[in-house]
Write a protein that holds these residues in place. Sequence first.
Motif, PDB file in Angstrom:
ATOM      1  N   ILE A  35       2.556  -3.629 -11.268  1.00  0.00           N
ATOM      2  CA  ILE A  35       1.490  -2.684 -11.612  1.00  0.00           C
ATOM      3  C   ILE A  35       1.207  -1.798 -10.401  1.00  0.00           C
ATOM      4  O   ILE A  35       1.372  -2.221  -9.254  1.00  0.00           O
ATOM      5  CB  ILE A  35       0.190  -3.399 -12.052  1.00  0.00           C
ATOM      6  CG1 ILE A  35      -0.268  -4.397 -10.982  1.00  0.00           C
ATOM      7  CG2 ILE A  35       0.393  -4.090 -13.392  1.00  0.00           C
ATOM      8  CD1 ILE A  35      -1.623  -5.031 -11.258  1.00  0.00           C
ATOM      9  N   ILE A  36       0.818  -0.568 -10.666  1.00  0.00           N
ATOM     10  CA  ILE A  36       0.414   0.366  -9.615  1.00  0.00           C
ATOM     11  C   ILE A  36      -0.936   0.920 -10.016  1.00  0.00           C
ATOM     12  O   ILE A  36      -1.116   1.384 -11.144  1.00  0.00           O
ATOM     13  CB  ILE A  36       1.448   1.495  -9.446  1.00  0.00           C
ATOM     14  CG1 ILE A  36       2.768   0.921  -8.914  1.00  0.00           C
ATOM     15  CG2 ILE A  36       0.925   2.574  -8.506  1.00  0.00           C
ATOM     16  CD1 ILE A  36       3.888   1.938  -8.790  1.00  0.00           C
ATOM     17  N   TYR A  37      -1.894   0.849  -9.107  1.00  0.00           N
ATOM     18  CA  TYR A  37      -3.254   1.259  -9.447  1.00  0.00           C
ATOM     19  C   TYR A  37      -3.854   2.095  -8.334  1.00  0.00           C
ATOM     20  O   TYR A  37      -3.492   1.985  -7.162  1.00  0.00           O
ATOM     21  CB  TYR A  37      -4.139   0.025  -9.689  1.00  0.00           C
ATOM     22  CG  TYR A  37      -4.146  -0.961  -8.541  1.00  0.00           C
ATOM     23  CD1 TYR A  37      -5.105  -0.888  -7.530  1.00  0.00           C
ATOM     24  CD2 TYR A  37      -3.180  -1.955  -8.457  1.00  0.00           C
ATOM     25  CE1 TYR A  37      -5.096  -1.778  -6.473  1.00  0.00           C
ATOM     26  CE2 TYR A  37      -3.162  -2.853  -7.409  1.00  0.00           C
ATOM     27  CZ  TYR A  37      -4.120  -2.753  -6.415  1.00  0.00           C
ATOM     28  OH  TYR A  37      -4.097  -3.637  -5.360  1.00  0.00           O
ATOM     29  N   GLN A  38      -4.780   2.959  -8.735  1.00  0.00           N
ATOM     30  CA  GLN A  38      -5.517   3.798  -7.789  1.00  0.00           C
ATOM     31  C   GLN A  38      -6.895   3.188  -7.573  1.00  0.00           C
ATOM     32  O   GLN A  38      -7.577   2.803  -8.526  1.00  0.00           O
ATOM     33  CB  GLN A  38      -5.647   5.220  -8.331  1.00  0.00           C
ATOM     34  CG  GLN A  38      -6.246   6.201  -7.343  1.00  0.00           C
ATOM     35  CD  GLN A  38      -6.106   7.644  -7.809  1.00  0.00           C
ATOM     36  OE1 GLN A  38      -5.585   7.905  -8.905  1.00  0.00           O
ATOM     37  NE2 GLN A  38      -6.558   8.579  -7.008  1.00  0.00           N
ATOM     38  N   ILE A  39      -7.296   3.083  -6.322  1.00  0.00           N
ATOM     39  CA  ILE A  39      -8.588   2.479  -5.985  1.00  0.00           C
ATOM     40  C   ILE A  39      -9.673   3.535  -6.179  1.00  0.00           C
ATOM     41  O   ILE A  39      -9.832   4.452  -5.368  1.00  0.00           O
ATOM     42  CB  ILE A  39      -8.593   1.963  -4.533  1.00  0.00           C
ATOM     43  CG1 ILE A  39      -7.406   1.027  -4.301  1.00  0.00           C
ATOM     44  CG2 ILE A  39      -9.897   1.240  -4.230  1.00  0.00           C
ATOM     45  CD1 ILE A  39      -7.158   0.703  -2.841  1.00  0.00           C
ATOM     46  N   VAL A  40     -10.429   3.420  -7.283  1.00  0.00           N
ATOM     47  CA  VAL A  40     -11.409   4.447  -7.625  1.00  0.00           C
ATOM     48  C   VAL A  40     -12.814   3.895  -7.855  1.00  0.00           C
ATOM     49  O   VAL A  40     -13.758   4.663  -8.006  1.00  0.00           O
ATOM     50  CB  VAL A  40     -10.974   5.235  -8.887  1.00  0.00           C
ATOM     51  CG1 VAL A  40      -9.714   6.035  -8.608  1.00  0.00           C
ATOM     52  CG2 VAL A  40     -10.754   4.292 -10.062  1.00  0.00           C
ATOM     53  N   SER A  91      -7.982  -4.772  -5.170  1.00  0.00           N
ATOM     54  CA  SER A  91      -7.358  -4.441  -3.897  1.00  0.00           C
ATOM     55  C   SER A  91      -7.656  -5.475  -2.812  1.00  0.00           C
ATOM     56  O   SER A  91      -6.886  -5.621  -1.860  1.00  0.00           O
ATOM     57  CB  SER A  91      -7.820  -3.057  -3.430  1.00  0.00           C
ATOM     58  OG  SER A  91      -7.298  -2.744  -2.169  1.00  0.00           O
ATOM     59  N   SER A  92      -8.774  -6.169  -2.957  1.00  0.00           N
ATOM     60  CA  SER A  92      -9.148  -7.167  -1.945  1.00  0.00           C
ATOM     61  C   SER A  92      -8.250  -8.402  -1.999  1.00  0.00           C
ATOM     62  O   SER A  92      -8.218  -9.203  -1.061  1.00  0.00           O
ATOM     63  CB  SER A  92     -10.609  -7.586  -2.133  1.00  0.00           C
ATOM     64  OG  SER A  92     -10.774  -8.366  -3.319  1.00  0.00           O
ATOM     65  N   LYS A  93      -7.518  -8.561  -3.082  1.00  0.00           N
ATOM     66  CA  LYS A  93      -6.626  -9.712  -3.216  1.00  0.00           C
ATOM     67  C   LYS A  93      -5.343  -9.487  -2.407  1.00  0.00           C
ATOM     68  O   LYS A  93      -4.891  -8.352  -2.239  1.00  0.00           O
ATOM     69  CB  LYS A  93      -6.291  -9.957  -4.682  1.00  0.00           C
ATOM     70  CG  LYS A  93      -7.494 -10.451  -5.493  1.00  0.00           C
ATOM     71  CD  LYS A  93      -7.133 -10.740  -6.921  1.00  0.00           C
ATOM     72  CE  LYS A  93      -8.307 -11.335  -7.675  1.00  0.00           C
ATOM     73  NZ  LYS A  93      -8.638 -12.703  -7.209  1.00  0.00           N
ATOM     74  N   LYS A 148       0.858  -1.184   0.000  1.00  0.00           N
ATOM     75  CA  LYS A 148       0.000   0.000   0.000  1.00  0.00           C
ATOM     76  C   LYS A 148       0.897   1.237   0.000  1.00  0.00           C
ATOM     77  O   LYS A 148       1.641   1.467   0.958  1.00  0.00           O
ATOM     78  CB  LYS A 148      -0.914  -0.001   1.229  1.00  0.00           C
ATOM     79  CG  LYS A 148      -2.067   0.975   1.135  1.00  0.00           C
ATOM     80  CD  LYS A 148      -3.039   0.766   2.276  1.00  0.00           C
ATOM     81  CE  LYS A 148      -4.277   1.643   2.122  1.00  0.00           C
ATOM     82  NZ  LYS A 148      -5.088   1.297   0.951  1.00  0.00           N
ATOM     83  N   LEU A 149       0.837   2.025  -1.063  1.00  0.00           N
ATOM     84  CA  LEU A 149       1.704   3.188  -1.194  1.00  0.00           C
ATOM     85  C   LEU A 149       1.132   4.407  -0.483  1.00  0.00           C
ATOM     86  O   LEU A 149       1.867   5.241   0.028  1.00  0.00           O
ATOM     87  CB  LEU A 149       1.954   3.500  -2.669  1.00  0.00           C
ATOM     88  CG  LEU A 149       2.607   2.375  -3.487  1.00  0.00           C
ATOM     89  CD1 LEU A 149       2.873   2.839  -4.912  1.00  0.00           C
ATOM     90  CD2 LEU A 149       3.889   1.888  -2.837  1.00  0.00           C
TER      91      LEU A 149
END
Length: 274
Positions: free
Chosen positions: A61-66, A74-76, A9-10
Amino acid sequence: MYKILKKEKLNEAVELMVVHAPFVARSCQPGQFIILRADEKGERIPLTIADYDREKETVTIIYQIVGYSTQLLSSKQEGDTIPDFVGPLGKPSDLKKHKRVLGIGGGVGAAPLYPQIRKLHEMGVAVDVILGGRSKEFIILDKEFEAICDKVYYATDDGTKGKKGFVTDVLNELLNEGKEYDEIIAIGPLVMMKAVVGITKPKNIKTAVSLNPIMIDGTGMCGGCRVTVGGETKFACVDGPDFDGLLVDFDECMRRQGMYKEEEHSCRIGLGGK
């Protein structure tokens, strides 16, 4: 199935995953992206490749939770699997052996910027970078950039890291000080990239931008990422995602991105998204 080897978590909205994906890791290049589905019935999400390791056969990979799909991703946890992880897609970045290049990353735009800057560093190009975010918590990959760049500048809305203001404020200062760059690579929100080009275009400074913010299905079939570049119609996913920023019609891009804003907002509320 593609195993999640690492999850980090960044900040409160952005996460990093390292995924075991041998065939993608074997041939991917800076600027390319993947499409994944978090489960068998999930939607397809295009995400730019933030890093890769050919020996370990991994892709980062880097992703934003939107919304729903990124919340599902994100639940993984580490050890879980992703059913579909397809790539590499899109055209690799056209990186030249310039004398000096400036990278500009806004928010999660730092993620696709990093492999390009690292590749330039490996090519012997001198690189500076400007990273921006709402506050210091939203600056990502700062240590990674500092390890390979001559100089890293920061700009935050609240002044908690670097200059209080925007990345364009720092860009203006550097150019006014006489800094010279053969090329500028800007990746971030469309409004940020448009503002950068607003500075570089009058000075005729070569500027590359990434139009991954408007990509949807990643194959060119949906037509959702049509963009006008130099008066010609292009598709961000198959013709890009990198383009000559001086030729991009950003107003058209921003209209297209906001076309279904209300529907997306309603959908995210209904699914418990932000």
